[in-house]
Design an enzyme around this catalytic site. Structure first.
Site, PDB file in Angstrom:
ATOM      1  N   ASN A 251       0.881  -1.171   0.000  1.00 42.98           N
ATOM      2  CA  ASN A 251       0.000   0.000   0.000  1.00 42.98           C
ATOM      3  C   ASN A 251       0.914   1.215   0.000  1.00 42.98           C
ATOM      4  O   ASN A 251       1.480   1.570   1.028  1.00 42.98           O
ATOM      5  CB  ASN A 251      -0.898  -0.024   1.246  1.00 42.98           C
ATOM      6  CG  ASN A 251      -1.768   1.204   1.348  1.00 42.98           C
ATOM      7  OD1 ASN A 251      -1.899   1.973   0.401  1.00 42.98           O
ATOM      8  ND2 ASN A 251      -2.376   1.395   2.512  1.00 42.98           N
ATOM      9  N   TRP A 252       1.062   1.815  -1.180  1.00 47.20           N
ATOM     10  CA  TRP A 252       2.020   2.930  -1.290  1.00 47.20           C
ATOM     11  C   TRP A 252       1.495   4.201  -0.632  1.00 47.20           C
ATOM     12  O   TRP A 252       2.247   5.124  -0.392  1.00 47.20           O
ATOM     13  CB  TRP A 252       2.329   3.210  -2.775  1.00 47.20           C
ATOM     14  CG  TRP A 252       3.080   2.130  -3.478  1.00 47.20           C
ATOM     15  CD1 TRP A 252       3.516   0.950  -2.952  1.00 47.20           C
ATOM     16  CD2 TRP A 252       3.500   2.136  -4.853  1.00 47.20           C
ATOM     17  NE1 TRP A 252       4.173   0.218  -3.910  1.00 47.20           N
ATOM     18  CE2 TRP A 252       4.179   0.924  -5.083  1.00 47.20           C
ATOM     19  CE3 TRP A 252       3.361   3.040  -5.908  1.00 47.20           C
ATOM     20  CZ2 TRP A 252       4.722   0.594  -6.337  1.00 47.20           C
ATOM     21  CZ3 TRP A 252       3.895   2.716  -7.147  1.00 47.20           C
ATOM     22  CH2 TRP A 252       4.579   1.510  -7.364  1.00 47.20           C
ATOM     23  N   LYS A 253       0.199   4.276  -0.427  1.00 51.90           N
ATOM     24  CA  LYS A 253      -0.427   5.490   0.138  1.00 51.90           C
ATOM     25  C   LYS A 253      -0.096   6.693  -0.738  1.00 51.90           C
ATOM     26  O   LYS A 253       0.015   6.559  -1.942  1.00 51.90           O
ATOM     27  CB  LYS A 253       0.009   5.691   1.596  1.00 51.90           C
ATOM     28  CG  LYS A 253      -0.130   4.426   2.436  1.00 51.90           C
ATOM     29  CD  LYS A 253       0.012   4.677   3.901  1.00 51.90           C
ATOM     30  CE  LYS A 253      -0.025   3.357   4.651  1.00 51.90           C
ATOM     31  NZ  LYS A 253      -0.038   3.515   6.084  1.00 51.90           N
TER      32      LYS A 253
ATOM     33  N   HIS B  75      -9.495   1.122   4.681  1.00 49.89           N
ATOM     34  CA  HIS B  75      -8.239   1.390   5.397  1.00 49.89           C
ATOM     35  C   HIS B  75      -8.498   2.367   6.541  1.00 49.89           C
ATOM     36  O   HIS B  75      -9.286   3.299   6.398  1.00 49.89           O
ATOM     37  CB  HIS B  75      -7.187   1.949   4.434  1.00 49.89           C
ATOM     38  CG  HIS B  75      -5.824   1.930   5.034  1.00 49.89           C
ATOM     39  ND1 HIS B  75      -5.409   2.894   5.928  1.00 49.89           N
ATOM     40  CD2 HIS B  75      -4.801   1.048   4.917  1.00 49.89           C
ATOM     41  CE1 HIS B  75      -4.183   2.599   6.319  1.00 49.89           C
ATOM     42  NE2 HIS B  75      -3.789   1.493   5.714  1.00 49.89           N
TER      43      HIS B  75
ATOM     44  N   GLU C  21      -6.896   4.774   7.663  1.00 46.69           N
ATOM     45  CA  GLU C  21      -6.653   6.198   7.357  1.00 46.69           C
ATOM     46  C   GLU C  21      -7.856   6.803   6.646  1.00 46.69           C
ATOM     47  O   GLU C  21      -8.202   7.955   6.859  1.00 46.69           O
ATOM     48  CB  GLU C  21      -5.367   6.333   6.524  1.00 46.69           C
ATOM     49  CG  GLU C  21      -4.136   6.073   7.389  1.00 46.69           C
ATOM     50  CD  GLU C  21      -2.935   5.529   6.656  1.00 46.69           C
ATOM     51  OE1 GLU C  21      -2.883   5.611   5.415  1.00 46.69           O
ATOM     52  OE2 GLU C  21      -2.040   5.002   7.341  1.00 46.69           O
TER      53      GLU C  21
ATOM     54  N   GLU D  73      -5.736  -5.030  10.462  1.00 48.52           N
ATOM     55  CA  GLU D  73      -4.680  -4.046  10.699  1.00 48.52           C
ATOM     56  C   GLU D  73      -4.973  -3.291  11.995  1.00 48.52           C
ATOM     57  O   GLU D  73      -5.790  -2.360  12.006  1.00 48.52           O
ATOM     58  CB  GLU D  73      -4.627  -3.036   9.550  1.00 48.52           C
ATOM     59  CG  GLU D  73      -4.365  -3.650   8.199  1.00 48.52           C
ATOM     60  CD  GLU D  73      -3.758  -2.628   7.252  1.00 48.52           C
ATOM     61  OE1 GLU D  73      -2.600  -2.811   6.864  1.00 48.52           O
ATOM     62  OE2 GLU D  73      -4.432  -1.638   6.929  1.00 48.52           O
TER      63      GLU D  73
ATOM     64  N   GLY E 116       2.317   2.065  10.798  1.00 47.79           N
ATOM     65  CA  GLY E 116       3.290   3.149  10.663  1.00 47.79           C
ATOM     66  C   GLY E 116       3.959   3.548  11.966  1.00 47.79           C
ATOM     67  O   GLY E 116       4.624   4.572  12.040  1.00 47.79           O
TER      68      GLY E 116
ATOM     69  N   SER F  60       3.095  -2.317  10.532  1.00 45.12           N
ATOM     70  CA  SER F  60       4.547  -2.391  10.764  1.00 45.12           C
ATOM     71  C   SER F  60       5.107  -3.791  10.480  1.00 45.12           C
ATOM     72  O   SER F  60       6.044  -4.231  11.155  1.00 45.12           O
ATOM     73  CB  SER F  60       4.907  -1.922  12.173  1.00 45.12           C
ATOM     74  OG  SER F  60       4.551  -0.556  12.331  1.00 45.12           O
TER      75      SER F  60
ATOM     76  N   GLY G  65       4.830   1.043   4.777  1.00 51.39           N
ATOM     77  CA  GLY G  65       6.174   1.616   4.630  1.00 51.39           C
ATOM     78  C   GLY G  65       7.168   0.710   3.921  1.00 51.39           C
ATOM     79  O   GLY G  65       7.897   1.156   3.018  1.00 51.39           O
TER      80      GLY G  65
HETATM   81  C1  PEP Z   1      -0.932   0.067   6.132  1.00 49.94           C
HETATM   82  O1  PEP Z   1      -1.109   1.268   6.189  1.00 49.94           O
HETATM   83  O2  PEP Z   1      -1.741  -0.667   5.526  1.00 49.94           O
HETATM   84  C2  PEP Z   1       0.248  -0.472   6.792  1.00 49.94           C
HETATM   85  C3  PEP Z   1       0.244  -1.736   7.135  1.00 49.94           C
HETATM   86  O3  PEP Z   1       1.273   0.403   7.030  1.00 49.94           O
HETATM   87  P1  PEP Z   1       2.688   0.071   7.706  1.00 49.94           P
HETATM   88  O4  PEP Z   1       3.174  -1.230   7.133  1.00 49.94           O
HETATM   89  O5  PEP Z   1       3.572   1.221   7.320  1.00 49.94           O
HETATM   90  O6  PEP Z   1       2.455  -0.018   9.166  1.00 49.94           O
END
Ligand code: PEP
Length: 249
Positions: free
Chosen positions: A9-11, A94, A96, A166, A172, A212, A234
Site C-alpha cells: 500500500n504505497w499510500k 483502510h 486512514e 490491521e 506506521g 509495521s 512503509g
Molecule cells: C498500512 O497502512 O496498511 C500499513 C500496514 O502500514 P505500515 O506497514 O507502514 O504499518
C-alpha cells in the site's frame, strides 16, 4: 487451499516516475512468488503501472474508489474507472480513510458493492484503535466492521474479498502485533466468517496482517496458521524490503 498474498500500500507516496521505477524493479525481480503479489498505488499511477506489469507476477490495486457510481462528484474516481485501468484489486476500509475521510460502515458498504459490481477484487481492512485494544474490545470492533460493511454479501461475492486485519496502533508506528496477538484475532475473524458463510468458505478466505510488518518480522507472522500474508505500508516502498517480505511468504 486459500490464496496467500503480500500486498503493498504505497499510500500518498511516489511521483509517477518513482512509482514506475519501483513497479519495474518488482516486475523484473519477482518471478515465481509463493503467493499473490499486489501493489496498491495512487490513482494516477494505476493505468501506467497496470500496463507495465501486465503478464508478470505483480498485480495492481487502487487504494480507494468512490461510493457513487458516476456523475457530478468532482475529484472522485469510480470503481468502473479503476477497473478500466487494468487494476484487479481495490483496497477499501483502510483505517486512514475511516479516520481522516470519515468513511463509515454505510459508505464502505457502497464502495465494496461498486468495486465488486465492476469486477474488482476487494482487500477489506478492519482493525481496532489503541484505546479499544487497551479495553480489550478488539473482537467486537472487527465484528462490527464486518457486519457493517461486508457481511451482507452473498457467498459468491465473498469469494472476491480478501480481509486485512490491521491494528491501527501498529500502522506506521513500528509497534507490530505479536504473532500471538495477531494469530488470536485472525482465528477469531475466521470464526466469524465461518459462522456467516460456513467453514469451507472461512477456510478459503485470505486474511492478511498489516501494521509495521517488515522484512524482519514477516516470517514469524506468516508462520501463524491463520495469517495468510501481509498488507504492507512503509516497507512496500523499497523494492528490496518488499521482495524480502514476499520471499518470507
Ligand atoms: C498500512 O497502512 O496498511 C500499513 C500496514 O502500514 P505500515 O506497514 O507502514 O504499518
Amino acid at each position: 487451499m486459500r490464496t496467500r498474498m503480500v500486498a503493498g500500500n504505497w499510500k500518498m507516496n511516489k511521483t509517477l516516475q518513482e512509482g514506475v521505477e519501483l513497479a519495474n524493479q518488482l516486475k523484473n525481480d519477482v518471478k515465481n512468488p509463493n503467493c499473490e503479489v499486489v501493489i496498491g498505488t495512487p490513482f494516477i499511477h494505476l493505468a501506467t503501472v497496470a500496463e507495465l506489469v501486465k503478464g508478470s507476477a505483480v498485480k495492481v490495486a487502487a487504494e480507494n474508489c468512490a461510493d457513487k457510481d458516476k456523475g457530478a462528484y468532482t475529484g472522485e474516481v469510480s470503481a468502473a474507472m479503476v477497473a478500466s485501468t487494468g487494476a484487479e484489486y481495490c483496497i477499501l476500509g483502510h483505517s486512514e480513510r475511516r479516520a481522516y475521510y470519515h468513511e463509515d460502515y454505510e459508505i464502505l458498504k457502497n464502495k465494496v458493492e461498486l468495486a465488486l459490481a465492476n469486477g474488482l477484487k476487494v482487500i477489506f481492512c478492519i482493525g481496532e484503535v489503541k484505546e479499544e485494544r487497551l479495553e480489550n474490545k478488539q473482537n467486537e470492533v472487527v465484528k462490527a466492521q464486518l457486519e457493517g460493511s461486508v457481511f451482507h454479501l452473498s457467498a459468491e461475492q465473498w469469494a472476491q474479498i480478501t480481509l486485512a486485519y490491521e491494528p491501527v496502533w501498529a500502522i506506521g508506528t513500528g509497534l507490530t502485533a505479536t504473532p500471538e496477538q495477531a494469530q488470536e484475532i485472525h482465528a477469531f475473524i475466521r470464526g466469524l466468517v465461518a459462522e456467516k458463510y460456513g467453514k469451507q468458505v472461512a477456510d478459503d478466505t485470505t486474511i492478511l496482517y498489516g501494521g509495521s510488518c517488515n522484512e524482519k518480522n514477516a516470517a514469524e507472522l506468516f508462520a501463524c496458521p491463520d495469517i495468510d500474508g501481509g498488507l504492507i505500508g512503509g516497507a512496500s516502498l523499497i523494492a528490496e524490503k518488499f521482495e524480502a517480505i514476499i520471499a518470507a511468504r
